[in-house]
Design an enzyme around this catalytic site. Structure first.
Site, PDB file in Angstrom:
ATOM      1  N   ALA A 571     -23.129 -46.715 -17.664  1.00  0.00           N
ATOM      2  CA  ALA A 571     -24.243 -46.312 -18.529  1.00  0.00           C
ATOM      3  C   ALA A 571     -24.679 -44.900 -18.151  1.00  0.00           C
ATOM      4  O   ALA A 571     -25.032 -44.084 -19.009  1.00  0.00           O
ATOM      5  CB  ALA A 571     -25.401 -47.290 -18.381  1.00  0.00           C
ATOM      6  N   TYR A 572     -24.609 -44.601 -16.867  1.00  0.00           N
ATOM      7  CA  TYR A 572     -24.991 -43.278 -16.362  1.00  0.00           C
ATOM      8  C   TYR A 572     -23.962 -42.228 -16.762  1.00  0.00           C
ATOM      9  O   TYR A 572     -24.279 -41.217 -17.388  1.00  0.00           O
ATOM     10  CB  TYR A 572     -25.120 -43.374 -14.838  1.00  0.00           C
ATOM     11  CG  TYR A 572     -25.482 -42.080 -14.135  1.00  0.00           C
ATOM     12  CD1 TYR A 572     -26.753 -41.530 -14.251  1.00  0.00           C
ATOM     13  CD2 TYR A 572     -24.550 -41.433 -13.321  1.00  0.00           C
ATOM     14  CE1 TYR A 572     -27.086 -40.365 -13.582  1.00  0.00           C
ATOM     15  CE2 TYR A 572     -24.876 -40.264 -12.654  1.00  0.00           C
ATOM     16  CZ  TYR A 572     -26.143 -39.727 -12.785  1.00  0.00           C
ATOM     17  OH  TYR A 572     -26.472 -38.574 -12.122  1.00  0.00           O
ATOM     18  N   SER A 573     -22.692 -42.493 -16.419  1.00  0.00           N
ATOM     19  CA  SER A 573     -21.650 -41.483 -16.625  1.00  0.00           C
ATOM     20  C   SER A 573     -21.459 -41.145 -18.104  1.00  0.00           C
ATOM     21  O   SER A 573     -21.267 -39.977 -18.467  1.00  0.00           O
ATOM     22  CB  SER A 573     -20.327 -41.964 -16.032  1.00  0.00           C
ATOM     23  OG  SER A 573     -20.494 -42.229 -14.656  1.00  0.00           O
TER      24      SER A 573
END
Ligand code: ZN
Length: 680
Positions: A571-573
């Site tokens: 979700a971050y990347s």
């Protein structure tokens, strides 16, 4: 005016300490002196370098501020040498400065005030000179001599306006010699008040008492005025936020300037006077102000319903006209003698809204802001006493370009690399954001420190103000994923500093979890902050930068993961990759506006960045213990070094300055070297 002398505080002080104490009392009262104005002195007996006791004049050093006066700030000059000059008929400024330099007690001491001869020629021991608002209100009128006589009778002598220097000091001395016994001081027409006494205390008490008499006379003459009908505050604030960037841009065509603004009721009322435009174009209330405010302010009459294009055009046209008029004024009186000063206005009056002051630094803008606030009161008061009638234009020029006044400018520190620039940093409450905010402030920018946490934003702003001065930072509470909060925060920064030149888009969150386990809400929250947040901040600030028309610099704090994703960080990347793409699009769409957009890719920055939870998750993803994490990240870098928030801030700073002026759309890794993360 309140007499602030306090016997308990003064108890036990030496005469020189009392000189400094009384000077501070004068300096702390803004309606007496502002920003280095005024001066004080005391005649004492001291031992010279050969051990002989001689009379010495202790007088304020040139360019120092009475508000902070200490004994060491008073230059010592041999009084006998000064009084010997009474036998001379004339003296040029250069001769005077050279002569006084030869009279000083300490060769390395402060340079004595430009009004040293006045203090030295007058006989009384203690002397106080101010530019009191109330006195200026009396003496900037068509017949000041009559008014002064009416109010003070024989208590004060009068000296017609002369620029400070040998001639003025000599005339003042002669006036006092002719005056009746027992006078308490003298009025310098169009300039200020001098009082004296046997002690500093007596000179101070007299000063306050005489200024109070002027205040009472002004109050008697004042007539009630109708309140102006101003637009509602919300509408004025919207106009302020739209207008300020155009103005900042027009004033920053040579060097970047910050703006300060004041639009309170009294200001709006003053600017609504039917005669306001005309009476504000009549020069300064006292010569000392001209160095800070220029002779006249810019009158900027623009309607708040103009389109952006028309408003920008109107502002640029008004500034152009002001600068052309300034150049013509210099031409009229200069005759090739001096290098013209920069022509842009320092004070900008906007009827219906308020007024701005401009400076290369916030501290430099605050001076004309404060001075002009007092000038408005002086002008209004003088109008009730027959009309505001200050020094004439040729005299104003001779002060503005007087080398002895210009000398004070040379005492100012050189502007820093980012002087005049306004920076917005998101996520500034901690970690990389805080380090960036501090680094930008250190380089001279004023900073809007935005953070989700009100305390975090306030703490970073307070840390900057502590280091760089009151008002140099603004704490802004901002959830970057919320358009209303982003717009409000950007508006607050613009209202406070006039615009935005630099954006460090840093705020982010680092949710973890494998794709198969993530909830849609977790996924969306990462995109709301890590992608949409950067979009909202960019959009709001791009609008400001385009109004300014002076370019701009964005730095997006991305991550190594945008190039080399790690598992359980999806979700971050993914969201951070979209942020990187956003940065490139801005570089493409706004290169023509001179706006640059670059990125830094930090990796594993430890100081205060990761929560305990993230550390546990990362450790488990790599099958190591939590306390092995730091070593693990350090070892996997080519340089085998730990990356700190300050390292990231150093790279961000580079990308914000002119040192990277030919670089846009680029990624600068700050990861101690990760082979897989080389940008390509
Ligand atoms: Zn003065």
């Amino acid at each position: 005016m309140r007499d602030r002398w306090n016997d308990d505080e003064a108890d036990g002080m030496s005469p020189l300490e009392l000189l400094a104490y009384g000077s501070r009392l004068i300096g702390e009262e803004p309606s007496l002196v502002l920003w280095g104005g005024g001066n004080t002195s005391l005649k004492v007996d001291e031992a010279d370098h050969m051990g002989r006791t001689i009379p010495v004049l202790r007088v304020k050093g040139s360019g120092s501020d009475l508000k902070y006066a200490q004994v060491r700030d008073f230059a010592g000059v041999r009084l006998g040498d000064i009084r010997w000059l009474l036998g001379r008929e004339a003296m040029t400024d250069e001769e005077m400065v050279d002569y006084i330099a030869h009279c000083t007690m300490e060769p390395q001491g402060p340079r004595p005030s430009i009004e040293t001869l006045l203090h030295g020629f007058l006989a009384p021991r203690a002397i106080v000179h101010s530019h009191a608002d109330a006195i200026l209100t009396l003496v900037d009128t068509p017949d000041p001599a009559r008014l002064v006589k009416e109010i003070y009778g024989d208590r004060l002598a009068q000296v017609a306006y002369l620029r400070p220097g040998f001639a003025m000091a000599k005339v003042a001395y002669e006036e006092v010699e002719r005056a009746p016994e027992g006078i308490e001081g003298l009025v310098l027409l169009h300039h200020g008040l001098v009082t004296w006494g046997d002690t500093m205390e007596e000179a101070y008490h007299r000063h306050i008492a005489l200024v109070t008499l002027a205040e009472e006379a002004i109050a008697r003459a004042a007539r009630p005025r109708a309140r102006a009908r101003a637009a509602p505050e919300l509408r004025r604030n919207r106009f302020l936020v739209r207008l300020a960037p155009f103005l900042k841009g027009a004033l920053s065509r040579r060097d970047p300037h910050v703006l300060m603004f004041d639009g309170d009721e009294a200001v709006v009322d003053f600017l609504a006077r039917p005669d306001a435009r005309e009476i504000t174009q009549r020069s300064v209330a006292t010569p000392d102000h001209i160095l800070h405010t220029k002779g006249v302010p810019l009158w900027l009459d623009v309607a708040d319903d103009l389109s952006d294009a028309a408003l920008g055009e109107a502002v640029r046209h008004a500034v152009d006209e002001y600068e052309a008029a300034y150049a013509a004024y210099v031409e009229r009186y200069n005759h090739g003698r001096y290098e013209p000063l920069s022509p842009e206005p320092r004070v900008i009056l906007v009827p219906g809204l308020g007024y701005f002051a401009a400076g290369r630094t916030l501290a430099a803008a605050r001076v004309p802001l404060d001075i002009y606030r007092h000038t408005m009161g002086i002008i209004a008061g003088a109008q009730e006493l027959g009309g505001y009638h200050p020094i004439a234009e040729p005299e104003a020029f001779e002060v503005e370009y007087w080398p002895l006044e210009l000398y004070k400018l040379t005492l100012r520190p050189r502007p820093k690399e980012l002087a005049g620039k306004v920076a917005l940093v998101t996520g500034a409450g901690s970690g990389i954001g805080r380090a960036c905010a501090l680094a930008l402030a250190q380089a001279g920018a004023v900073v809007a420190a935005a953070d989700l946490s009100p305390q975090g934003a306030a703490q970073t702003a307070a840390a900057i103000e502590e280091l760089h001065g009151m008002g140099t930072a603004l704490g802004v509470t901002m959830d970057v994923g919320d358009k209303v909060q982003v717009d409000a925060g950007v508006d607050a920064a613009v209202a406070r500093f006039g615009g935005i030149d630099i954006v460090v888009s840093n705020a982010g969150i680092a949710p973890t979890g494998a794709i198969v386990d993530l909830t849609p809400a977790q996924w969306e929250e990462s995109f709301r902050i890590n992608t949409t947040g950067h979009f909202l901040v960019s959009q709001a600030t791009l609008r400001v930068m385009r109004r300014q028309g002076t370019g701009g610099a964005f730095v997006f704090v991305v991550t190594k993961n945008a190039l080399v994703p790690g598992k359980e960080f999806g979700a971050y990347s993914c969201a951070k990759s979209a942020e990187a793409q956003l940065a490139r699009i801005i570089a493409i769409e706004h290169g023509g506006d001179g706006i640059r957009a670059n990125m830094v890719n930090p990796d594993a920055v430890w100081t205060g960045l990761w929560s305990e939870e993230v550390r546990r998750e990362r450790a488990s993803a790599y099958h190591i213990a939590v306390d092995e994490l730091e070593d693990f990240y350090r070892r996997r870098s080519l340089l085998q070094r730990v990356v700190l928030a300050e390292d990231v801030a150093e790279s961000v700073l580079f990308l914000c300055t002119e040192r990277s002026s030919k670089t846009t759309g680029a990624i600068l890794p700050v990861d101690a070297g990760i082979r897989e993360a080389f940008p390509r």
